[in-house]
Design a protein around this motif. Structure first.
Motif, PDB file in Angstrom:
ATOM      1  N   PRO A 180      -2.722  -0.954 -13.356  1.00 53.19           N
ATOM      2  CA  PRO A 180      -3.133  -0.682 -12.088  1.00 53.19           C
ATOM      3  C   PRO A 180      -3.676   0.663 -11.575  1.00 53.19           C
ATOM      4  CG  PRO A 180      -0.849  -1.645 -12.107  1.00 53.19           C
ATOM      5  CD  PRO A 180      -0.997  -1.208 -13.613  1.00 53.19           C
ATOM      6  N   LYS A 181      -4.966   0.510 -11.101  1.00 57.15           N
ATOM      7  CA  LYS A 181      -5.723   1.728 -11.128  1.00 57.15           C
ATOM      8  C   LYS A 181      -5.890   2.024  -9.483  1.00 57.15           C
ATOM      9  CE  LYS A 181      -7.538   5.144 -13.417  1.00 57.15           C
ATOM     10  NZ  LYS A 181      -6.872   5.955 -14.257  1.00 57.15           N
ATOM     11  N   LEU A 182      -6.597   1.096  -8.726  1.00 58.32           N
ATOM     12  CA  LEU A 182      -6.939   1.589  -7.364  1.00 58.32           C
ATOM     13  C   LEU A 182      -5.952   0.415  -6.323  1.00 58.32           C
ATOM     14  CD1 LEU A 182     -10.627   1.602  -7.861  1.00 58.32           C
ATOM     15  CD2 LEU A 182      -9.080   3.569  -7.615  1.00 58.32           C
ATOM     16  N   PHE A 183      -5.788   1.029  -5.310  1.00 57.30           N
ATOM     17  CA  PHE A 183      -4.773   0.107  -4.428  1.00 57.30           C
ATOM     18  C   PHE A 183      -5.449   0.337  -2.954  1.00 57.30           C
ATOM     19  CE2 PHE A 183      -2.148   2.004  -7.761  1.00 57.30           C
ATOM     20  CZ  PHE A 183      -1.720   0.788  -8.245  1.00 57.30           C
ATOM     21  N   GLN A 227       0.840  -1.411   0.056  1.00 53.17           N
ATOM     22  CA  GLN A 227      -0.005  -0.064  -0.016  1.00 53.17           C
ATOM     23  C   GLN A 227       0.774   1.153   0.142  1.00 53.17           C
ATOM     24  OE1 GLN A 227      -2.694   0.397   3.307  1.00 53.17           O
ATOM     25  NE2 GLN A 227      -3.607   2.091   2.451  1.00 53.17           N
ATOM     26  N   ALA A 228       1.874   1.223   0.889  1.00 54.07           N
ATOM     27  CA  ALA A 228       2.736   2.441   0.829  1.00 54.07           C
ATOM     28  C   ALA A 228       3.400   2.599  -0.352  1.00 54.07           C
ATOM     29  CB  ALA A 228       3.600   2.220   2.054  1.00 54.07           C
ATOM     30  N   PHE A 229       3.835   1.433  -1.006  1.00 56.70           N
ATOM     31  CA  PHE A 229       4.675   1.485  -2.166  1.00 56.70           C
ATOM     32  C   PHE A 229       3.691   2.131  -3.448  1.00 56.70           C
ATOM     33  CE2 PHE A 229       5.893  -0.248  -6.563  1.00 56.70           C
ATOM     34  CZ  PHE A 229       7.249   0.146  -6.551  1.00 56.70           C
ATOM     35  N   PHE A 230       2.444   2.012  -3.491  1.00 58.20           N
ATOM     36  CA  PHE A 230       1.474   2.543  -4.613  1.00 58.20           C
ATOM     37  C   PHE A 230       1.021   3.807  -4.271  1.00 58.20           C
ATOM     38  CE2 PHE A 230       1.707  -1.987  -5.919  1.00 58.20           C
ATOM     39  CZ  PHE A 230       2.294  -1.734  -7.167  1.00 58.20           C
ATOM     40  N   THR A 231       0.520   3.957  -3.008  1.00 55.86           N
ATOM     41  CA  THR A 231      -0.108   5.021  -2.637  1.00 55.86           C
ATOM     42  C   THR A 231       0.026   5.396  -1.291  1.00 55.86           C
ATOM     43  OG1 THR A 231      -2.542   5.749  -2.569  1.00 55.86           O
ATOM     44  CG2 THR A 231      -2.125   3.665  -1.510  1.00 55.86           C
ATOM     45  N   ASN A 269       9.542   9.101   8.547  1.00 52.07           N
ATOM     46  CA  ASN A 269      10.685   8.583   7.793  1.00 52.07           C
ATOM     47  C   ASN A 269      10.097   7.568   6.749  1.00 52.07           C
ATOM     48  OD1 ASN A 269      12.686  10.227   8.997  1.00 52.07           O
ATOM     49  ND2 ASN A 269      12.823   8.627  10.414  1.00 52.07           N
ATOM     50  N   LEU A 270       9.071   7.241   6.612  1.00 57.20           N
ATOM     51  CA  LEU A 270       8.328   6.639   5.598  1.00 57.20           C
ATOM     52  C   LEU A 270       8.482   7.248   3.929  1.00 57.20           C
ATOM     53  CD1 LEU A 270       7.135   3.741   4.968  1.00 57.20           C
ATOM     54  CD2 LEU A 270       4.816   5.056   4.792  1.00 57.20           C
ATOM     55  N   PRO A 271       9.158   6.610   3.154  1.00 58.39           N
ATOM     56  CA  PRO A 271       9.409   7.050   1.922  1.00 58.39           C
ATOM     57  C   PRO A 271       7.963   7.116   1.282  1.00 58.39           C
ATOM     58  CG  PRO A 271      10.955   5.323   2.104  1.00 58.39           C
ATOM     59  CD  PRO A 271      10.065   5.274   3.192  1.00 58.39           C
ATOM     60  N   ALA A 272       8.106   8.218   0.329  1.00 55.45           N
ATOM     61  CA  ALA A 272       6.789   8.698  -0.624  1.00 55.45           C
ATOM     62  C   ALA A 272       6.425   7.471  -1.539  1.00 55.45           C
ATOM     63  CB  ALA A 272       6.725   9.845  -1.268  1.00 55.45           C
ATOM     64  N   PRO A 273       5.253   7.268  -1.917  1.00 55.68           N
ATOM     65  CA  PRO A 273       4.868   6.224  -3.108  1.00 55.68           C
ATOM     66  C   PRO A 273       5.994   6.319  -4.006  1.00 55.68           C
ATOM     67  CG  PRO A 273       2.892   7.230  -2.228  1.00 55.68           C
ATOM     68  CD  PRO A 273       3.994   7.875  -1.735  1.00 55.68           C
ATOM     69  N   GLN A 305     -12.691  -3.825   1.102  1.00 58.73           N
ATOM     70  CA  GLN A 305     -11.572  -3.115   0.888  1.00 58.73           C
ATOM     71  C   GLN A 305     -10.801  -4.088  -0.313  1.00 58.73           C
ATOM     72  OE1 GLN A 305      -9.785  -0.631   3.373  1.00 58.73           O
ATOM     73  NE2 GLN A 305      -7.954  -1.547   3.101  1.00 58.73           N
ATOM     74  N   ALA A 306     -10.846  -3.615  -1.334  1.00 63.45           N
ATOM     75  CA  ALA A 306      -9.797  -4.429  -2.590  1.00 63.45           C
ATOM     76  C   ALA A 306      -8.584  -4.196  -2.448  1.00 63.45           C
ATOM     77  CB  ALA A 306     -10.564  -3.837  -3.886  1.00 63.45           C
ATOM     78  N   ASP A 307      -7.616  -5.029  -2.483  1.00 62.85           N
ATOM     79  CA  ASP A 307      -6.195  -4.788  -2.404  1.00 62.85           C
ATOM     80  C   ASP A 307      -5.636  -4.136  -3.516  1.00 62.85           C
ATOM     81  OD1 ASP A 307      -6.065  -6.412   0.096  1.00 62.85           O
ATOM     82  OD2 ASP A 307      -5.569  -7.985  -0.739  1.00 62.85           O
ATOM     83  N   ARG A 308      -6.312  -4.472  -4.772  1.00 63.11           N
ATOM     84  CA  ARG A 308      -5.937  -3.816  -5.956  1.00 63.11           C
ATOM     85  C   ARG A 308      -6.871  -3.990  -7.178  1.00 63.11           C
ATOM     86  NH1 ARG A 308      -1.239  -6.069  -8.087  1.00 63.11           N
ATOM     87  NH2 ARG A 308      -1.906  -6.191 -10.354  1.00 63.11           N
ATOM     88  N   ILE A 309      -7.209  -2.999  -7.825  1.00 65.28           N
ATOM     89  CA  ILE A 309      -8.060  -3.337  -9.023  1.00 65.28           C
ATOM     90  C   ILE A 309      -7.263  -2.746 -10.178  1.00 65.28           C
ATOM     91  CG2 ILE A 309     -10.100  -2.444 -10.273  1.00 65.28           C
ATOM     92  CD1 ILE A 309     -11.515  -2.203  -7.602  1.00 65.28           C
ATOM     93  N   ASP A 310      -7.174  -3.575 -11.215  1.00 68.73           N
ATOM     94  CA  ASP A 310      -6.408  -3.308 -12.409  1.00 68.73           C
ATOM     95  C   ASP A 310      -7.595  -3.119 -13.447  1.00 68.73           C
ATOM     96  OD1 ASP A 310      -4.211  -3.939 -11.254  1.00 68.73           O
ATOM     97  OD2 ASP A 310      -3.655  -5.478 -12.172  1.00 68.73           O
ATOM     98  N   VAL A 311      -7.453  -2.322 -14.357  1.00 72.76           N
ATOM     99  CA  VAL A 311      -8.341  -1.832 -15.519  1.00 72.76           C
ATOM    100  C   VAL A 311      -7.765  -2.140 -16.773  1.00 72.76           C
ATOM    101  CG1 VAL A 311      -9.794  -0.244 -14.272  1.00 72.76           C
ATOM    102  CG2 VAL A 311      -7.664   0.624 -15.425  1.00 72.76           C
TER     103      VAL A 311
END
Length: 427
Positions: free
Chosen positions: A273-276, A196-200, A208-212, A292-298
Motif C-alpha cells: 500500500p503506497k498512497l491513501f 484515511q486516519a488509520f493510514f495517514t 484526541n484522534l489517534p495518530a496513524p 481522489q483515489a481511495d488507495r493505490i498499491d504498487v
C-alpha cells in the motif's frame, strides 16, 4: 460561488443568510393553493373528527407569503400576467400586500421591477440577443479553459449533463430532507474517514484522534492494528446519534477485522500500500482533470499500481466501468499513467473494488486486470466527451438520468421544476 436554491415556502423560511429571495407564481391559482375537496370526508365529518379544515391552507399560504417578504436583503415578487393569451389575476396575497404600501413605496418597487422586466424582454423578446437563449431542457454554457472536471462530475455527464452542470457549476442544490438521520452514505463516509486516519494524517482531525498506525500489518500486530482502528472509529462515532453509533460500531468492528486480514493477504502478492486518499490533477484536453483515489498499491520494488475504490454498497460491474458510465477508476488510471499521482506509480496494472460489506462475515474484492490499450481507449472516450461539450456549449437533459442508455422519460428529478425534458419528445 453563489448558491441558487429552490425551496418550498416552509423550507425557505428556515434559510439563513439569504441575499435575494424570489417569490414566484404569485397568481390566484398558485398562491395560496386552493384547498382540494376531500373525496371521502365532507366538511361536517372533518369537523366532527377534529381534523384541520382544508381552508387552513389558505391562511398558512398567506402567513408564508408575509414571512417570506421579510427574508433576504432583496425580495423579488414574480407573477404571470397571461396564460395562453388570457389574463391571469394576481394572487390575493400580492394584491393585499400592495394595498398596505404607500404610493412612494409602490413607485420605487415598480421601477425596480421594470429593470428586471427589461432583462426578460431581452432574453425572450424579438431582439438580436437571443443567441444565448436555449430551450429549458438544455443549458447553454461555455466550458472555460482549465475548468476542473472531477471523476464524479464526468460520471454525472454520462447520466444527465443538464442536472450535473447545474449542481456542480451553478451550485443549484435540491431541498435538504427534513429527516437528517444518518443513512448508508454516511456509513460509507465514516468508514472512508476511519481508513484515511488509520493510514495517514487526517485533515481537520477532531481532538484526541489517534495518530496513524504507521506500520505494515502483520499477523503479529493484527490485534494491535484492530484496536487502533476501533479507537479511531470511536472518536468519529461521538459525532452521530448514540443509538445508531452503537449499531454501526458493531458492524465496523467486524469489517475492520476482515479488512485488516485482507491487508495481510495482499502482502503475500508482493503488493505494498503506497498512497491513501491521494488527489491527482492533470491538464487534459483543455480542462483540468481531477480525482481522489481511495488507495493505490504498487508491486514491491516497481511502479506498476493497483487502484482501489472502497464500496459500502454493491460495486458496479466492470462492463459499466469500461463503457465509461462509471468512470471513477478509469479516470484515476488516466491520472496515474500520466504521472498525476507522483513517481510512485507510472502505470496502472489493475483496478479493484473492495466491498466493505454490511457487517456480516463476508468481504468481497473484485479485480480487473488493465492493459495499456484500455487506458488509451478511456483517454480517447474522455477527450471526445470533453470536445463535445466544449464545441457545442450544450448540457442537455437526458431521459431518466440514464445517460447513453436512455430509452424512457424522466420520472423524478430534484430539478424537474426548471427542466421540462419529461414534457418534450426526444429521440
Amino acid at each position: 460561488a453563489t448558491n441558487l436554491l429552490i425551496r418550498g415556502p416552509v423550507q425557505a423560511r428556515y434559510e439563513h443568510g439569504v441575499e435575494r429571495l424570489i417569490l414566484a407564481n404569485l397568481t390566484t391559482e398558485d398562491w395560496p393553493k386552493q384547498p382540494t375537496p376531500d373525496g371521502w370526508l365532507n366538511a361536517n365529518l372533518i369537523a366532527a373528527l377534529g381534523l384541520p379544515a382544508p381552508e387552513i391552507a389558505l391562511g398558512l399560504g398567506s402567513a408564508h407569503f408575509l414571512a417570506l417578504t421579510q427574508i433576504g436583503q432583496e425580495v423579488m415578487l414574480l407573477r404571470a400576467t397571461t396564460n395562453a393569451g388570457l389574463p391571469v389575476p394576481a394572487s390575493s396575497c400580492l394584491t393585499q400586500f400592495i394595498t398596505k404600501l404607500n404610493p412612494l413605496e409602490i413607485e420605487v418597487m415598480t421601477k425596480r421591477g421594470d429593470t428586471y422586466n427589461s432583462y426578460l424582454n431581452t432574453l425572450f423578446g424579438t431582439t438580436d440577443n437571443l443567441t444565448h437563449y436555449s430551450p429549458n431542457n438544455t443549458l447553454t454554457d461555455p466550458v472555460h479553459k482549465n475548468e476542473e472536471w472531477s471523476a464524479s462530475f464526468i460520471e454525472g455527464l454520462m447520466a444527465c449533463p443538464y442536472k450535473t452542470r447545474l449542481e456542480r457549476f451553478y451550485k443549484l442544490a435540491p431541498p435538504n430532507p427534513y429527516n437528517q438521520e444518518e443513512d448508508a452514505r454516511d456509513k460509507g463516509t465514516l468508514f472512508h474517514t476511519c481508513l484515511q486516519a488509520f493510514f495517514t494524517q487526517a485533515q481537520h482531525a477532531p481532538p484526541n484522534l489517534p495518530a496513524p498506525f504507521g506500520a505494515l500489518i502483520t499477523p503479529d500486530n493484527l490485534a494491535a492494528a484492530h484496536t487502533h482502528f476501533m479507537a479511531i472509529a470511536d472518536v468519529y462515532l461521538r459525532f452521530i446519534n448514540a443509538e445508531i453509533a452503537s449499531v454501526w460500531r458493531a458492524r465496523l468492528n467486524v469489517q475492520a477485522q476482515l479488512f485488516l486480514q485482507k491487508m495481510i493477504e495482499i502482502q503475500t502478492q508482493n503488493r505494498t500500500p503506497k498512497l491513501f486518499e491521494e488527489r491527482g490533477k492533470l491538464n487534459f484536453a483543455g480542462i483540468v482533470l481531477t480525482a481522489q483515489a481511495d488507495r493505490i498499491d504498487v508491486q514491491t520494488g516497481q511502479t506498476f499500481g493497483t487502484i482501489i475504490d472502497y464500496k459500502t454498497g454493491a460495486p458496479p460491474n466492470w462492463g459499466t466501468v469500461k463503457s465509461g458510465l462509471k468512470p471513477q477508476l478509469l479516470v484515476e488510471s488516466i491520472l496515474a499513467n500520466n504521472g498525476a499521482f507522483g513517481n510512485d506509480i507510472t502505470a496502472t496494472q489493475a483496478l479493484e473494488y473492495w466491498q466493505l460489506g454490511t457487517g456480516k462475515t463476508d468481504f468481497n474484492v473484485t479485480h480487473l486486470s488493465l492493459k495499456e490499450e484500455d487506458v488509451t481507449a478511456a483517454e480517447e472516450g474522455l477527450e471526445n466527451l470533453i470536445t463535445h461539450h466544449v464545441t457545442s456549449h450544450h448540457f442537455t437533459a437526458v431521459a431518466g438520468g440514464a445517460g447513453r442508455l436512455a430509452d424512457g422519460i424522466c420520472t423524478y428529478c430534484d430539478f424537474s421544476s426548471i427542466c421540462r425534458f419529461k414534457n418534450q419528445d426526444s429521440a
